[in-house]
Design a protein around this motif. Structure first.
Motif, PDB file in Angstrom:
ATOM      1  N   MET A 124       0.864  -1.195  -0.066  1.00 36.14           N
ATOM      2  CA  MET A 124       0.112  -0.111  -0.120  1.00 36.14           C
ATOM      3  C   MET A 124       0.897   1.204   0.012  1.00 36.14           C
ATOM      4  O   MET A 124       2.007   1.408   0.564  1.00 36.14           O
ATOM      5  N   LEU A 125       0.375   2.311  -0.642  1.00 37.53           N
ATOM      6  CA  LEU A 125       1.092   3.388  -0.584  1.00 37.53           C
ATOM      7  C   LEU A 125      -0.099   4.601  -0.363  1.00 37.53           C
ATOM      8  O   LEU A 125      -1.079   4.465  -1.245  1.00 37.53           O
ATOM      9  N   THR A 126       0.306   5.606   0.132  1.00 36.75           N
ATOM     10  CA  THR A 126      -0.387   6.662   0.387  1.00 36.75           C
ATOM     11  C   THR A 126      -0.507   7.780  -0.594  1.00 36.75           C
ATOM     12  O   THR A 126       0.604   7.803  -1.384  1.00 36.75           O
ATOM     13  N   PHE A 127      -1.429   8.606  -0.695  1.00 40.64           N
ATOM     14  CA  PHE A 127      -1.296   9.657  -1.890  1.00 40.64           C
ATOM     15  C   PHE A 127      -0.356  10.452  -1.764  1.00 40.64           C
ATOM     16  O   PHE A 127       0.564  10.928  -2.555  1.00 40.64           O
ATOM     17  N   THR A 128       0.159  10.739  -0.358  1.00 40.19           N
ATOM     18  CA  THR A 128       1.418  11.601  -0.284  1.00 40.19           C
ATOM     19  C   THR A 128       2.656  10.969  -0.602  1.00 40.19           C
ATOM     20  O   THR A 128       3.656  11.590  -1.121  1.00 40.19           O
ATOM     21  N   GLU A 129       2.719   9.629  -0.413  1.00 38.28           N
ATOM     22  CA  GLU A 129       3.886   8.879  -0.646  1.00 38.28           C
ATOM     23  C   GLU A 129       3.863   9.012  -2.058  1.00 38.28           C
ATOM     24  O   GLU A 129       5.155   9.043  -2.714  1.00 38.28           O
ATOM     25  N   LEU A 130       2.802   8.572  -2.881  1.00 38.15           N
ATOM     26  CA  LEU A 130       3.096   8.702  -4.329  1.00 38.15           C
ATOM     27  C   LEU A 130       3.390  10.146  -4.871  1.00 38.15           C
ATOM     28  O   LEU A 130       3.967  10.106  -5.725  1.00 38.15           O
ATOM     29  N   LYS A 131       2.565  11.176  -4.389  1.00 38.34           N
ATOM     30  CA  LYS A 131       3.045  12.285  -4.788  1.00 38.34           C
ATOM     31  C   LYS A 131       4.623  12.808  -4.562  1.00 38.34           C
ATOM     32  O   LYS A 131       5.177  13.388  -5.552  1.00 38.34           O
ATOM     33  N   GLN A 132       4.928  12.468  -3.720  1.00 39.11           N
ATOM     34  CA  GLN A 132       6.613  12.829  -3.347  1.00 39.11           C
ATOM     35  C   GLN A 132       7.230  11.917  -4.253  1.00 39.11           C
ATOM     36  O   GLN A 132       8.364  12.153  -4.681  1.00 39.11           O
ATOM     37  N   LEU A 133       7.069  10.454  -4.379  1.00 37.84           N
ATOM     38  CA  LEU A 133       7.775   9.669  -5.274  1.00 37.84           C
ATOM     39  C   LEU A 133       7.725  10.298  -6.780  1.00 37.84           C
ATOM     40  O   LEU A 133       9.019  10.092  -7.102  1.00 37.84           O
ATOM     41  N   PHE A 134       6.705  10.642  -7.089  1.00 36.14           N
ATOM     42  CA  PHE A 134       6.819  11.078  -8.665  1.00 36.14           C
ATOM     43  C   PHE A 134       6.917  12.522  -8.822  1.00 36.14           C
ATOM     44  O   PHE A 134       6.883  12.948  -9.897  1.00 36.14           O
ATOM     45  N   GLY A 135       6.826  13.327  -7.523  1.00 38.82           N
ATOM     46  CA  GLY A 135       6.985  14.735  -7.670  1.00 38.82           C
ATOM     47  C   GLY A 135       5.884  15.454  -8.382  1.00 38.82           C
ATOM     48  O   GLY A 135       5.852  16.304  -9.084  1.00 38.82           O
ATOM     49  N   LEU A 136       4.609  14.964  -8.193  1.00 40.65           N
ATOM     50  CA  LEU A 136       3.202  15.324  -8.776  1.00 40.65           C
ATOM     51  C   LEU A 136       2.510  16.637  -7.966  1.00 40.65           C
ATOM     52  O   LEU A 136       2.852  16.355  -6.894  1.00 40.65           O
ATOM     53  N   THR A 137       1.777  17.172  -8.852  1.00 36.12           N
ATOM     54  CA  THR A 137       0.844  18.039  -7.855  1.00 36.12           C
ATOM     55  C   THR A 137      -0.378  17.280  -7.543  1.00 36.12           C
ATOM     56  O   THR A 137      -0.431  16.082  -8.141  1.00 36.12           O
ATOM     57  N   ASP A 138      -1.097  17.809  -6.578  1.00 43.25           N
ATOM     58  CA  ASP A 138      -2.141  17.082  -6.003  1.00 43.25           C
ATOM     59  C   ASP A 138      -3.199  16.661  -7.353  1.00 43.25           C
ATOM     60  O   ASP A 138      -3.478  15.575  -7.391  1.00 43.25           O
TER      61      ASP A 138
END
Length: 134
Positions: free
Chosen positions: A62-76
């Motif tokens: 499992m990955l959280t929204f925040t973890e995925l956001k940081q992993l790929f450097g994306l905006t919300d």
């Protein structure tokens, strides 16, 4: 000048004789895109960010929204759009929970998403094999 062109053409002929064979192999492999029971969705993970999300979830429970956001450097908004498409296709699940008053979205890869990733990897392996000299 004409002689140098002829010599250049002579040098290229062995490679050009391999080209039709390789082209046929690549066409056969590429024709498999969009085939199968999930053909409407197969192309979803060919996009770089969605492929990254599916791949990251394949190696994490499992990955959280925040973890995925940081992993790929994306905006919300960018991550939300890609995640929503994967969720609508049945490739990932999203569970919303609260930690105190803070919302938290948890993403997991579903079996349909894992199968799509496996098909993608098989396709890429076939392309690699078809383009290598044997």
């Amino acid at each position: 000048m004409a002689e140098s062109r002829k010599r250049g053409a002579a040098r290229k002929s062995p490679a050009s004789s391999r080209a039709p064979r390789k082209l046929a192999a690549l066409e056969a492999v590429s024709s498999s895109i969009g085939q199968g029971p999930d053909s409407d969705h197969d192309k979803l993970i060919y996009e770089r960010i969605r492929l990254g999300i599916v791949s990251a979830l394949a190696v994490n429970d499992m990955l959280t929204f925040t973890e995925l956001k940081q992993l790929f450097g994306l905006t919300d908004g960018n991550l939300a759009g890609h995640a929503r498409k994967l969720e609508q296709a049945g490739y990932v699940s999203c569970r919303k929970v609260f930690e105190g008053r803070t919302p938290r979205s948890e993403y997991r890869l579903l079996s349909r998403g894992r199968r799509a990733l496996e098909r993608y990897l098989e396709h890429m392996e076939s392309l690699i094999a078809a383009t290598r000299d044997r």
